[in-house]
Each structure stands twice: as C-alpha cells, then as structure tokens.
Design a protein around this motif. Sequence first.
Motif, PDB file in Angstrom:
ATOM      1  N   ALA A  39       0.567  -1.205   0.008  1.00 18.06           N
ATOM      2  CA  ALA A  39      -0.276  -0.327   0.113  1.00 18.06           C
ATOM      3  C   ALA A  39       0.893   1.527   0.018  1.00 18.06           C
ATOM      4  O   ALA A  39       0.202   1.897  -0.592  1.00 18.06           O
ATOM      5  N   MET A  40       1.870   1.396   0.758  1.00 17.53           N
ATOM      6  CA  MET A  40       2.532   2.658   0.760  1.00 17.53           C
ATOM      7  C   MET A  40       3.412   2.441  -0.336  1.00 17.53           C
ATOM      8  O   MET A  40       3.346   3.637  -0.609  1.00 17.53           O
ATOM      9  N   MET A  41       3.896   1.688  -1.336  1.00 24.39           N
ATOM     10  CA  MET A  41       4.485   1.670  -2.596  1.00 24.39           C
ATOM     11  C   MET A  41       3.448   2.382  -3.660  1.00 24.39           C
ATOM     12  O   MET A  41       4.285   2.967  -3.957  1.00 24.39           O
ATOM     13  N   ASN A  42       1.547   1.343  -3.506  1.00 24.17           N
ATOM     14  CA  ASN A  42       0.934   2.258  -4.192  1.00 24.17           C
ATOM     15  C   ASN A  42       1.296   3.718  -4.472  1.00 24.17           C
ATOM     16  O   ASN A  42       0.691   4.257  -5.348  1.00 24.17           O
ATOM     17  N   LEU A  43       1.191   4.086  -3.101  1.00 31.55           N
ATOM     18  CA  LEU A  43       0.956   5.580  -2.802  1.00 31.55           C
ATOM     19  C   LEU A  43       2.027   6.400  -3.333  1.00 31.55           C
ATOM     20  O   LEU A  43       1.859   7.506  -3.106  1.00 31.55           O
ATOM     21  N   ARG A  44       3.362   6.019  -3.067  1.00 36.55           N
ATOM     22  CA  ARG A  44       4.268   6.854  -3.291  1.00 36.55           C
ATOM     23  C   ARG A  44       4.660   7.838  -5.009  1.00 36.55           C
ATOM     24  O   ARG A  44       4.721   6.756  -5.457  1.00 36.55           O
ATOM     25  N   PRO A  45       4.801   8.840  -4.414  1.00 38.37           N
ATOM     26  CA  PRO A  45       4.859   9.694  -5.611  1.00 38.37           C
ATOM     27  C   PRO A  45       6.145   9.429  -5.920  1.00 38.37           C
ATOM     28  O   PRO A  45       6.840   8.994  -5.964  1.00 38.37           O
ATOM     29  N   PRO A  46       6.403   9.420  -7.679  1.00 39.01           N
ATOM     30  CA  PRO A  46       7.616   9.263  -8.275  1.00 39.01           C
ATOM     31  C   PRO A  46       8.683  10.548  -8.067  1.00 39.01           C
ATOM     32  O   PRO A  46       8.749  10.952  -8.323  1.00 39.01           O
ATOM     33  N   LYS A  47       9.130  10.310  -6.907  1.00 37.32           N
ATOM     34  CA  LYS A  47      10.309  11.252  -6.408  1.00 37.32           C
ATOM     35  C   LYS A  47      11.895  10.407  -6.247  1.00 37.32           C
ATOM     36  O   LYS A  47      11.326   9.125  -6.009  1.00 37.32           O
ATOM     37  N   PRO A  48      12.673  10.950  -6.100  1.00 38.37           N
ATOM     38  CA  PRO A  48      14.166  10.432  -5.509  1.00 38.37           C
ATOM     39  C   PRO A  48      13.898   9.606  -4.265  1.00 38.37           C
ATOM     40  O   PRO A  48      13.383   9.516  -3.845  1.00 38.37           O
ATOM     41  N   VAL A  49      14.826   8.056  -4.602  1.00 38.28           N
ATOM     42  CA  VAL A  49      14.740   7.266  -3.530  1.00 38.28           C
ATOM     43  C   VAL A  49      16.303   6.731  -3.279  1.00 38.28           C
ATOM     44  O   VAL A  49      17.470   6.664  -4.176  1.00 38.28           O
ATOM     45  N   GLY A  50      16.819   6.517  -1.627  1.00 34.17           N
ATOM     46  CA  GLY A  50      18.258   6.137  -2.301  1.00 34.17           C
ATOM     47  C   GLY A  50      18.562   5.121  -2.326  1.00 34.17           C
ATOM     48  O   GLY A  50      18.141   3.872  -2.597  1.00 34.17           O
ATOM     49  N   LYS A  51      19.916   4.452  -2.610  1.00 28.98           N
ATOM     50  CA  LYS A  51      20.425   3.614  -3.373  1.00 28.98           C
ATOM     51  C   LYS A  51      20.264   1.931  -2.612  1.00 28.98           C
ATOM     52  O   LYS A  51      19.889   0.758  -2.565  1.00 28.98           O
ATOM     53  N   GLU A  52      20.814   2.934  -1.169  1.00 27.96           N
ATOM     54  CA  GLU A  52      19.777   1.369   0.336  1.00 27.96           C
ATOM     55  C   GLU A  52      18.931   0.635  -0.022  1.00 27.96           C
ATOM     56  O   GLU A  52      18.476  -0.420  -0.086  1.00 27.96           O
ATOM     57  N   PHE A  53      17.824   1.826  -0.226  1.00 28.77           N
ATOM     58  CA  PHE A  53      16.301   1.800   0.434  1.00 28.77           C
ATOM     59  C   PHE A  53      15.977   0.635  -1.706  1.00 28.77           C
ATOM     60  O   PHE A  53      15.940  -0.836  -1.651  1.00 28.77           O
ATOM     61  N   LEU A  54      16.253   1.075  -3.113  1.00 22.72           N
ATOM     62  CA  LEU A  54      16.495   0.348  -3.859  1.00 22.72           C
ATOM     63  C   LEU A  54      17.689  -1.381  -3.910  1.00 22.72           C
ATOM     64  O   LEU A  54      16.761  -1.406  -4.190  1.00 22.72           O
ATOM     65  N   ALA A  55      18.117  -1.160  -3.030  1.00 23.92           N
ATOM     66  CA  ALA A  55      18.348  -2.284  -2.680  1.00 23.92           C
ATOM     67  C   ALA A  55      18.046  -3.261  -2.281  1.00 23.92           C
ATOM     68  O   ALA A  55      18.453  -4.634  -1.921  1.00 23.92           O
ATOM     69  N   VAL A  56      18.265  -2.704  -0.686  1.00 20.77           N
ATOM     70  CA  VAL A  56      16.898  -3.718  -0.148  1.00 20.77           C
ATOM     71  C   VAL A  56      15.764  -3.926  -0.881  1.00 20.77           C
ATOM     72  O   VAL A  56      15.229  -5.391  -1.458  1.00 20.77           O
ATOM     73  N   GLN A  57      15.369  -3.207  -1.336  1.00 18.51           N
ATOM     74  CA  GLN A  57      13.864  -3.305  -2.327  1.00 18.51           C
ATOM     75  C   GLN A  57      14.021  -4.490  -3.425  1.00 18.51           C
ATOM     76  O   GLN A  57      13.309  -4.866  -3.494  1.00 18.51           O
ATOM     77  N   ASP A  58      14.905  -4.314  -3.865  1.00 14.73           N
ATOM     78  CA  ASP A  58      15.117  -5.216  -5.177  1.00 14.73           C
ATOM     79  C   ASP A  58      15.371  -6.302  -4.898  1.00 14.73           C
ATOM     80  O   ASP A  58      14.566  -7.547  -4.825  1.00 14.73           O
ATOM     81  N   ALA A  59      15.912  -6.715  -2.961  1.00 11.57           N
ATOM     82  CA  ALA A  59      16.200  -8.182  -2.843  1.00 11.57           C
ATOM     83  C   ALA A  59      15.017  -8.502  -2.236  1.00 11.57           C
ATOM     84  O   ALA A  59      14.835 -10.020  -2.634  1.00 11.57           O
ATOM     85  N   TYR A  60      14.692  -7.052  -1.906  1.00 15.69           N
ATOM     86  CA  TYR A  60      12.796  -8.311  -0.826  1.00 15.69           C
ATOM     87  C   TYR A  60      11.730  -8.945  -2.463  1.00 15.69           C
ATOM     88  O   TYR A  60      11.377  -9.960  -2.597  1.00 15.69           O
ATOM     89  N   LEU A  61      11.655  -7.789  -2.919  1.00 16.68           N
ATOM     90  CA  LEU A  61      10.980  -8.185  -3.962  1.00 16.68           C
ATOM     91  C   LEU A  61      11.638  -9.439  -5.279  1.00 16.68           C
ATOM     92  O   LEU A  61      10.479 -10.392  -5.512  1.00 16.68           O
ATOM     93  N   GLN A  62      12.844  -9.550  -5.571  1.00 16.28           N
ATOM     94  CA  GLN A  62      13.029 -10.865  -6.040  1.00 16.28           C
ATOM     95  C   GLN A  62      12.787 -12.076  -5.721  1.00 16.28           C
ATOM     96  O   GLN A  62      12.400 -12.834  -6.143  1.00 16.28           O
ATOM     97  N   GLN A  63      13.193 -12.113  -4.277  1.00 15.77           N
ATOM     98  CA  GLN A  63      12.798 -13.162  -3.479  1.00 15.77           C
ATOM     99  C   GLN A  63      11.542 -13.290  -3.456  1.00 15.77           C
ATOM    100  O   GLN A  63      10.796 -14.417  -3.520  1.00 15.77           O
ATOM    101  N   GLU A  64      10.050 -12.406  -3.619  1.00 18.69           N
ATOM    102  CA  GLU A  64       8.927 -12.402  -3.375  1.00 18.69           C
ATOM    103  C   GLU A  64       8.874 -13.404  -4.548  1.00 18.69           C
ATOM    104  O   GLU A  64       7.993 -14.120  -4.807  1.00 18.69           O
ATOM    105  N   ASN A  65       9.276 -12.528  -5.911  1.00 16.13           N
ATOM    106  CA  ASN A  65       8.707 -13.046  -7.088  1.00 16.13           C
ATOM    107  C   ASN A  65       9.006 -14.471  -7.410  1.00 16.13           C
ATOM    108  O   ASN A  65       8.194 -15.495  -7.841  1.00 16.13           O
TER     109      ASN A  65
END
Length: 262
Positions: A39-65
């Motif tokens: 829900a939070m990701m759905n609501l998040r506007p398109p704005k810059p995001v930190g590299k650490e967030f992206l690294a953690v998010q990518d690892a999380y989503l790839q495992q979920e997928n």
Amino acid sequence: MTQQQRLLYLIQYLKEEESEWKDLAVPSQLQEQKRLLRAMMNLRPPKPVGKEFLAVQDAYLQQENAQKGIVSPQSFTPVLPGVYLWQGDITRLAAGAIVNAANSAMLGCFVPCHGCIDNAIHSAAGVQLRLECFRLMQTQKTPEPAGNAKITKGYNLPCRYVLHTVGPIVNGALTQADCDTLASCYQSCLQLACAYGLKSVAFCCISTGEFHFPKQKAAQIAVQTVLQFCKTNPNSPEVIFNVFQDSDYQIYKRLLTPNPKA
C-alpha cells in the motif's frame, strides 16, 4: 538481512519519508506487514529514492517473486503456431515483455492494494518502474493517448520489459471507435516488440476490467489482430494470451481452438 528484516526496513524507510506516516502502526502479522508495504509503495509519488532502499527493495521483491514461482514460456505448448494460452499471474512470466493495461497518466495505480493489473505489475516491479514512467511522461508532457504503447524495463519482474498501453474506456454502448482503439493497442505493442527484437510477448485482457470492454468482443479483437499481425510480419514475437479468470480462459480457448475438419 533476512526477508523479514528487509520488509521491516522498507516499511520504516517509507514511514520516515512521509511525515504523515511517521506514527503509523506496523501490524504484527506478516501478511498484514506485506500488505502495508504494498500500500505504501502504491501511494508513493515518483520522487528520488536512496540507493540503499533500492538495494533492499530489489532483494526483497526478487525473493518474493521467486517464491510465487517464475514461469518460463518455453514450457508452454502452443495452441496455434507461435501462439500460447496461459492462465495465471502475469507477473510470474519470464517473457520478453508483458503487457500492462495502463491509464493515461501512465504512472501505475495509486489505489492501495487495488486488484488491477497495473497495480500488480508496479508492485512486483518496484518503485523504479513508476520513476521511469514519470520520466517518459515528463518528456511527453501530455497524457498517453489510447491505442499507443510505451516500453520500459521490467526491473524486479522476471520479464525483460513491460509494454504499457492505454485501452479504450467503454461508457454505454460499444462503438466501432472502441474496437479500433483496442486493436491498435495490440498492434502498437507488437510493433514495439518487433523494434526491440523481443522473442515473446504476454498480453493481458486489455480494457476488460476497470475499463468495461465486453470480454467476448475484446478477445475476438485480440486474437484477430494478433494472428493478422503475425501472418504479415515474419519477425513477430511469439504471443502468450494471459488470462486470470476461468471465464476468460474459456473464451480464449474457444477462439484459439482450430475448427475440426468436416
């Protein structure tokens, strides 16, 4: 980091990013935590995001997928030469591209945990997909016309690319213009796929959900347009008609089953 730690990190990052979310209570149940993050990701506007967030998010989503189970189209049996029918979650397909039924803003669905395919694809891909779509729309400066298509990376999806197309919205009686626009969606996606040299494209049932295009007619247009394109374009990709509901599967199965000889 464990998957649970990644989940909580992402929730905490997004809480701190938006002042109105700082006091948001985090549920104790795992599934509710996952729903909150989506829900939070759905609501998040398109704005810059930190590299650490992206690294953690990518690892999380790839495992979920991966846990959902990645499906290779190479395992499918064709119903017609170069044409396949598959029922399931399109975000599991390791195709050259999957097709997203987008809206004219082209930024994904902002309704938390909504059941549309736009929401599902953006949720599984990660925030980078909305950011890329935002950059495209900033350059375009106008809403996306119905019947066109745009291509983006797939990010954390198992597919290489996502083809975004805006289908016709049906209000009242179906018109010939609605039918022509829907056919253009399929043609535009296939033309882009050819331009990028893609080997396979998975189509969802464009416009038949929130946009209320009658399912039977939509499927007829989809099949007719795709078969005609493949007939006249020798380099066309293999096509997967992806359906989710049983009723859609039966419609496409009837349309794609060759008539027996008399």
